[in-house]
Design a protein around this motif. Structure first.
Motif, PDB file in Angstrom:
ATOM      1  N   CYS A  16       0.859  -1.186   0.000  1.00  0.00           N
ATOM      2  CA  CYS A  16       0.000   0.000   0.000  1.00  0.00           C
ATOM      3  C   CYS A  16       0.894   1.234   0.000  1.00  0.00           C
ATOM      4  CB  CYS A  16      -0.905   0.044   1.236  1.00  0.00           C
ATOM      5  SG  CYS A  16      -2.412  -0.892   1.010  1.00  0.00           S
ATOM      6  N   HIS A  18       0.349   4.015   1.582  1.00  0.00           N
ATOM      7  CA  HIS A  18       0.485   4.403   2.984  1.00  0.00           C
ATOM      8  C   HIS A  18      -0.503   3.565   3.778  1.00  0.00           C
ATOM      9  CE1 HIS A  18      -3.315   6.500   3.072  1.00  0.00           C
ATOM     10  NE2 HIS A  18      -3.114   6.821   4.335  1.00  0.00           N
ATOM     11  N   LYS A  19      -0.301   3.492   5.092  1.00  0.00           N
ATOM     12  CA  LYS A  19      -1.205   2.643   5.872  1.00  0.00           C
ATOM     13  C   LYS A  19      -2.318   3.483   6.487  1.00  0.00           C
ATOM     14  CE  LYS A  19      -1.825  -1.252   8.677  1.00  0.00           C
ATOM     15  NZ  LYS A  19      -1.438  -2.594   8.953  1.00  0.00           N
ATOM     16  N   CYS A  20      -3.560   3.153   6.171  1.00  0.00           N
ATOM     17  CA  CYS A  20      -4.696   3.878   6.748  1.00  0.00           C
ATOM     18  C   CYS A  20      -4.748   3.576   8.250  1.00  0.00           C
ATOM     19  CB  CYS A  20      -5.999   3.447   6.088  1.00  0.00           C
ATOM     20  SG  CYS A  20      -5.965   3.600   4.293  1.00  0.00           S
ATOM     21  N   TYR A  22      -6.985   2.989  10.355  1.00  0.00           N
ATOM     22  CA  TYR A  22      -7.965   2.017  10.879  1.00  0.00           C
ATOM     23  C   TYR A  22      -7.657   0.608  10.378  1.00  0.00           C
ATOM     24  CZ  TYR A  22      -9.763   2.678   6.192  1.00  0.00           C
ATOM     25  OH  TYR A  22      -9.856   2.756   4.828  1.00  0.00           O
ATOM     26  N   CYS A  23      -6.637   0.478   9.530  1.00  0.00           N
ATOM     27  CA  CYS A  23      -6.389  -0.803   8.852  1.00  0.00           C
ATOM     28  C   CYS A  23      -5.684  -1.792   9.775  1.00  0.00           C
ATOM     29  CB  CYS A  23      -5.523  -0.546   7.622  1.00  0.00           C
ATOM     30  SG  CYS A  23      -5.166  -2.058   6.717  1.00  0.00           S
ATOM     31  N   PHE A  25      -4.969  -5.024   8.478  1.00  0.00           N
ATOM     32  CA  PHE A  25      -4.478  -6.101   7.612  1.00  0.00           C
ATOM     33  C   PHE A  25      -2.949  -6.071   7.568  1.00  0.00           C
ATOM     34  CE2 PHE A  25      -8.644  -5.019   5.579  1.00  0.00           C
ATOM     35  CZ  PHE A  25      -9.286  -6.164   6.008  1.00  0.00           C
ATOM     36  N   VAL A  27       0.009  -5.186   5.853  1.00  0.00           N
ATOM     37  CA  VAL A  27       0.300  -4.259   4.762  1.00  0.00           C
ATOM     38  C   VAL A  27       1.722  -3.744   4.928  1.00  0.00           C
ATOM     39  CG1 VAL A  27      -0.261  -1.913   3.991  1.00  0.00           C
ATOM     40  CG2 VAL A  27      -2.112  -3.512   4.422  1.00  0.00           C
ATOM     41  N   GLY A  65      -5.671  -7.345  -0.457  1.00  0.00           N
ATOM     42  CA  GLY A  65      -4.451  -6.783   0.135  1.00  0.00           C
ATOM     43  C   GLY A  65      -4.734  -5.954   1.352  1.00  0.00           C
ATOM     44  N   GLY A  66      -3.925  -4.942   1.438  1.00  0.00           N
ATOM     45  CA  GLY A  66      -3.109  -4.253   0.475  1.00  0.00           C
ATOM     46  C   GLY A  66      -3.872  -3.689  -0.733  1.00  0.00           C
ATOM     47  N   THR A  67      -3.080  -3.211  -1.661  1.00  0.00           N
ATOM     48  CA  THR A  67      -3.615  -2.684  -2.921  1.00  0.00           C
ATOM     49  C   THR A  67      -3.007  -3.521  -4.045  1.00  0.00           C
ATOM     50  OG1 THR A  67      -3.590  -0.478  -1.905  1.00  0.00           O
ATOM     51  CG2 THR A  67      -3.972  -0.561  -4.275  1.00  0.00           C
ATOM     52  N   ASN A  96      -7.631   1.034  -5.077  1.00  0.00           N
ATOM     53  CA  ASN A  96      -8.036   2.279  -4.417  1.00  0.00           C
ATOM     54  C   ASN A  96      -8.137   3.403  -5.430  1.00  0.00           C
ATOM     55  OD1 ASN A  96      -8.304   1.756  -1.576  1.00  0.00           O
ATOM     56  ND2 ASN A  96      -6.153   1.152  -1.677  1.00  0.00           N
ATOM     57  N   ARG A 131      -7.560   8.937   4.171  1.00  0.00           N
ATOM     58  CA  ARG A 131      -7.546   8.380   2.818  1.00  0.00           C
ATOM     59  C   ARG A 131      -6.920   9.421   1.908  1.00  0.00           C
ATOM     60  NH1 ARG A 131      -8.596   3.083   2.074  1.00  0.00           N
ATOM     61  NH2 ARG A 131      -9.411   3.579   0.006  1.00  0.00           N
TER      62      ARG A 131
HETATM   63  S1  SF4 Z   1      -5.339  -2.325   2.765  1.00  0.00           S
HETATM   64 FE1  SF4 Z   1      -6.864  -0.758   2.360  1.00  0.00          FE
HETATM   65  S2  SF4 Z   1      -7.366   0.026   4.400  1.00  0.00           S
HETATM   66 FE2  SF4 Z   1      -5.428  -1.112   4.598  1.00  0.00          FE
HETATM   67  S3  SF4 Z   1      -3.841   0.442   4.343  1.00  0.00           S
HETATM   68 FE3  SF4 Z   1      -4.200  -0.440   2.328  1.00  0.00          FE
HETATM   69  S4  SF4 Z   1      -5.730   0.952   1.427  1.00  0.00           S
HETATM   70 FE4  SF4 Z   1      -5.734   1.353   3.601  1.00  0.00          FE
END
Ligand code: SF4
Length: 366
Positions: A16, A18-20, A22-23, A25, A27, A65-67, A96, A131
């Motif tokens: 990704c 950048h890391k959101c 609230y995420c 996962f 990443v 993912g991820g993206t 995204n 975001r």
């Molecule tokens: S996986 Fe989705 S929510 Fe998690 S950091 Fe990447 S874009 Fe953001």
């Protein structure tokens, strides 16, 4: 006629930009140098797991993912070339809006469904979520996907956001109806211990809608999407023209699925297991021809049946009463008596209240 077992594949691409906050996962930041390494490791993992899939029908392939579009269409094409699947296979990739991927390249390699992380169509809510795209970029991305010839478009949308109001939510919902999407997944914001938001939990919670407003937002979404021609088929999933998420339906109906990539989960009918959630370690293990699995949970038949019942009930059609074990009857009776479950002929299903309090239903059944 022999019926082939149907299975799904999930491929985790952890990059990704950048890391959101609230995420939760697995990443990592988008670095070109890791991508060839991951591709080599995925190929080695495929060599390990392909014997388990041989002879079975691949119903869906999901790049999550991820993206995963940061992996690029060439690498995705290469991954797809290892699998044997038929023309009706649902092949989804997540992306995204800020990435502005070349969707036509994905259409060319056989991707037939795109999942776009829209989350909100209000500028200030996207800012709270950190975001990196505007509402307009999300709208433009949806139209660009459509123009690229991919008609099956699903978006993620979030409610319960800090500062979100009934007015802003209504505005987002009315904008949705103008977009050419076929599926929508609706999530409320959850603050998980391993997400950056957790450190600001108290402050964020004070800005989040209260329980009553949250329930009102969910009801508004149900009503608005219904008016727009969507069918709600699961607690958080809505679709048009019967374009259910084939992949996700597998999770709710106990279909076997095989995960590839760091942190990916699998379920083979008797055990659930997960790959190591660390890219370097994942690549190293596969280079040494070892298994990347670092967690495994055997499921006894009874526990599995209970869990499957709870998962099945997430589907609004409910499940067949014949599936219910005698020892679960008592819990079910109780859930019927408190109005969370209803009997519909030979089926049992969540009531309107049960949809809102699904966690209570699941905890009674498991
Ligand atoms: S996986 Fe989705 S929510 Fe998690 S950091 Fe990447 S874009 Fe953001």
């Amino acid at each position: 006629m022999v019926t082939r077992l149907v299975v799904s594949l999930y491929i985790h691409i952890p990059f990704c930009k950048h890391k959101c906050p609230y995420c939760h996962f697995y990443v990592i930041s988008d670095k070109e140098c890791f991508k060839e390494q991951l591709l080599t490791a995925l190929k080695a993992e495929w060599r390990q797991i392909s014997p388990q899939i041989e002879g079975k029908k691949l119903l869906s392939i999901y790049f999550g993912g991820g993206t995963p579009t940061l992996f690029g269409p060439e690498r995705i094409r290469e991954v797809l070339s290892w699998f044997h699947y038929e023309a009706d296979c649902e092949i989804t990739i997540e992306t995204n809006p800020e990435e502005q991927a070349d969707y036509s390249e994905y259409a060319k390699i056989g991707i037939n469904r795109i999942s776009l992380g829209v989350q909100s169509l209000a500028e200030d809510e996207l800012a709270v979520l950190d975001r990196r795209h505007s509402p307009q970029q999300a709208i433009d991305a949806i139209w660009a996907i459509k123009r690229a010839g991919i008609d099956n478009i699903t978006i993620d949308l979030m409610y319960d956001l800090p500062g979100q109001t009934i007015e802003s939510w209504t505005k987002t919902l009315s904008c949705i109806k103008t977009l050419p999407i076929t599926h929508l997944s609706l999530y409320n914001l959850t603050i998980e211990p391993d997400a950056a938001f957790f450190r600001r939990e108290k402050q964020l919670r004070s800005l989040m809608p209260d329980d009553e407003t949250s329930a009102q937002m969910y009801a508004l979404a149900q009503e608005s999407l219904k008016n727009d021609g969507f069918t709600q088929y699961e607690i958080s999933a809505f679709c048009k023209d019967n374009l259910y998420s084939r992949h996700n339906i597998g999770y709710w109906t106990g279909r076997h699925f095989y995960g590839m990539g760091p942190s990916a989960f699998s379920f083979d009918g008797v055990r659930r297991y997960r790959n190591v959630a660390n890219l370097s370690r994942y690549c190293l293990l596969l280079e040494q021809n070892q298994s990347p699995i670092d967690f495994e949970e055997p499921l006894d038949a009874k526990a599995r049946k209970k869990e499957l019942l709870a998962l099945n009930l997430r589907l609004l059609a409910g499940c067949d009463h014949g599936q219910i074990e005698p020892e679960t009857e008592k819990a079910l009776e109780y859930l019927v008596s408190v109005g969370l479950i209803e009997r519909k002929g030979s089926h049992v299903a969540l009531t309107k209240q049960g949809i809102l309090f699904y966690d209570t239903v699941a905890s009674e059944l498991i």
